[in-house]
Motif scaffolding. Sequence first.
Motif, PDB file in Angstrom:
ATOM      1  N   SER A 257       0.894   3.664   5.375  1.00 56.46           N
ATOM      2  CA  SER A 257       1.811   3.221   6.433  1.00 56.46           C
ATOM      3  C   SER A 257       1.093   2.358   7.451  1.00 56.46           C
ATOM      4  CB  SER A 257       2.413   4.433   7.146  1.00 56.46           C
ATOM      5  OG  SER A 257       3.147   5.216   6.237  1.00 56.46           O
TER       6      SER A 257
ATOM      7  N   ARG B 241       5.686  -1.159   2.447  1.00 57.09           N
ATOM      8  CA  ARG B 241       5.042   0.035   1.899  1.00 57.09           C
ATOM      9  C   ARG B 241       4.939  -0.153   0.382  1.00 57.09           C
ATOM     10  NH1 ARG B 241       4.889   0.761   6.798  1.00 57.09           N
ATOM     11  NH2 ARG B 241       5.738   2.523   7.940  1.00 57.09           N
TER      12      ARG B 241
ATOM     13  N   GLN C 230       9.683  -1.011   5.292  1.00 63.15           N
ATOM     14  CA  GLN C 230       9.573   0.313   5.905  1.00 63.15           C
ATOM     15  C   GLN C 230      10.939   0.870   6.297  1.00 63.15           C
ATOM     16  OE1 GLN C 230       7.235  -1.167   9.417  1.00 63.15           O
ATOM     17  NE2 GLN C 230       8.307   0.471  10.466  1.00 63.15           N
TER      18      GLN C 230
ATOM     19  N   ASN D 284       8.245   9.002  -1.436  1.00 64.92           N
ATOM     20  CA  ASN D 284       7.215   9.855  -0.822  1.00 64.92           C
ATOM     21  C   ASN D 284       7.377  11.313  -1.262  1.00 64.92           C
ATOM     22  OD1 ASN D 284       5.522   8.105   0.644  1.00 64.92           O
ATOM     23  ND2 ASN D 284       7.013   7.964   2.297  1.00 64.92           N
TER      24      ASN D 284
ATOM     25  N   ALA E 152       2.983   6.230   0.038  1.00 60.36           N
ATOM     26  CA  ALA E 152       2.597   4.872   0.424  1.00 60.36           C
ATOM     27  C   ALA E 152       1.809   4.874   1.730  1.00 60.36           C
ATOM     28  CB  ALA E 152       3.840   4.003   0.571  1.00 60.36           C
TER      29      ALA E 152
ATOM     30  N   THR F 117       6.998  -2.598  -3.873  1.00 57.78           N
ATOM     31  CA  THR F 117       6.755  -2.891  -2.464  1.00 57.78           C
ATOM     32  C   THR F 117       8.090  -2.893  -1.729  1.00 57.78           C
ATOM     33  OG1 THR F 117       4.846  -4.223  -3.095  1.00 57.78           O
ATOM     34  CG2 THR F 117       5.671  -4.475  -0.851  1.00 57.78           C
TER      35      THR F 117
ATOM     36  N   LEU G 272      12.367   4.889   0.617  1.00 57.75           N
ATOM     37  CA  LEU G 272      11.026   5.246   1.071  1.00 57.75           C
ATOM     38  C   LEU G 272      10.788   6.756   1.046  1.00 57.75           C
ATOM     39  CD1 LEU G 272       8.543   3.666   2.213  1.00 57.75           C
ATOM     40  CD2 LEU G 272       9.395   4.279   4.466  1.00 57.75           C
TER      41      LEU G 272
END
Length: 133
Positions: free
Chosen positions: A112, A121, A67, A76, A110, A64, A72
Motif C-alpha cells: 500500500s 495496488r 486503491q 486481500n 498488495a 494492478t 481490493l
Amino acid sequence: MPIINSYDAKNVTVTVDGVYITGFAESTFVECEKTEDTFQTSVGAQGDVGISEVNNPLGTITLTLQQTSPSLSYLNRLAKSKKIVPVWVISQNQIKEKIGGTKARVMKAAPSAFSNAIESRAFQIQVFDYTQE
C-alpha cells in the motif's frame, strides 16, 4: 490491403474463484507470464545440440488495481485465507486469448501507498497449472 484489428480493454475480464475483478488501474492492468522457458538447450564440443524439455507448469498473473477498487478487500482476504482457486484472464477482442489455470493462490496482500492522488495496488497470483490459449 492491410489487416486492421482493434482492441478494447473493456473486452478483457479477470475472474478469481468465479468473482469478476473490477477497478483496474490505468495503463498495464493485467500481466501474465509463464515462470520458465519451455525448453533448455545444450551444445556439445563438436556442435551437437540437445534440447531438454522444462516441465515447470507455473506462471504468474499480476493484477494492478486502483486503491478505490471494490475488488481490493476481496483479494486481500483471499491472500490471507491461503485458498487455492481458479483464475482466468479472458480477452474477447478480435484476437481471443484465455490465460490462467484451475489452481492458483494470491501470493500476498498488495503493498500500500498513500498520496494526494489515487494510487495503485498490485497483486501477484501464482498459477500452479498455467495455460495460455
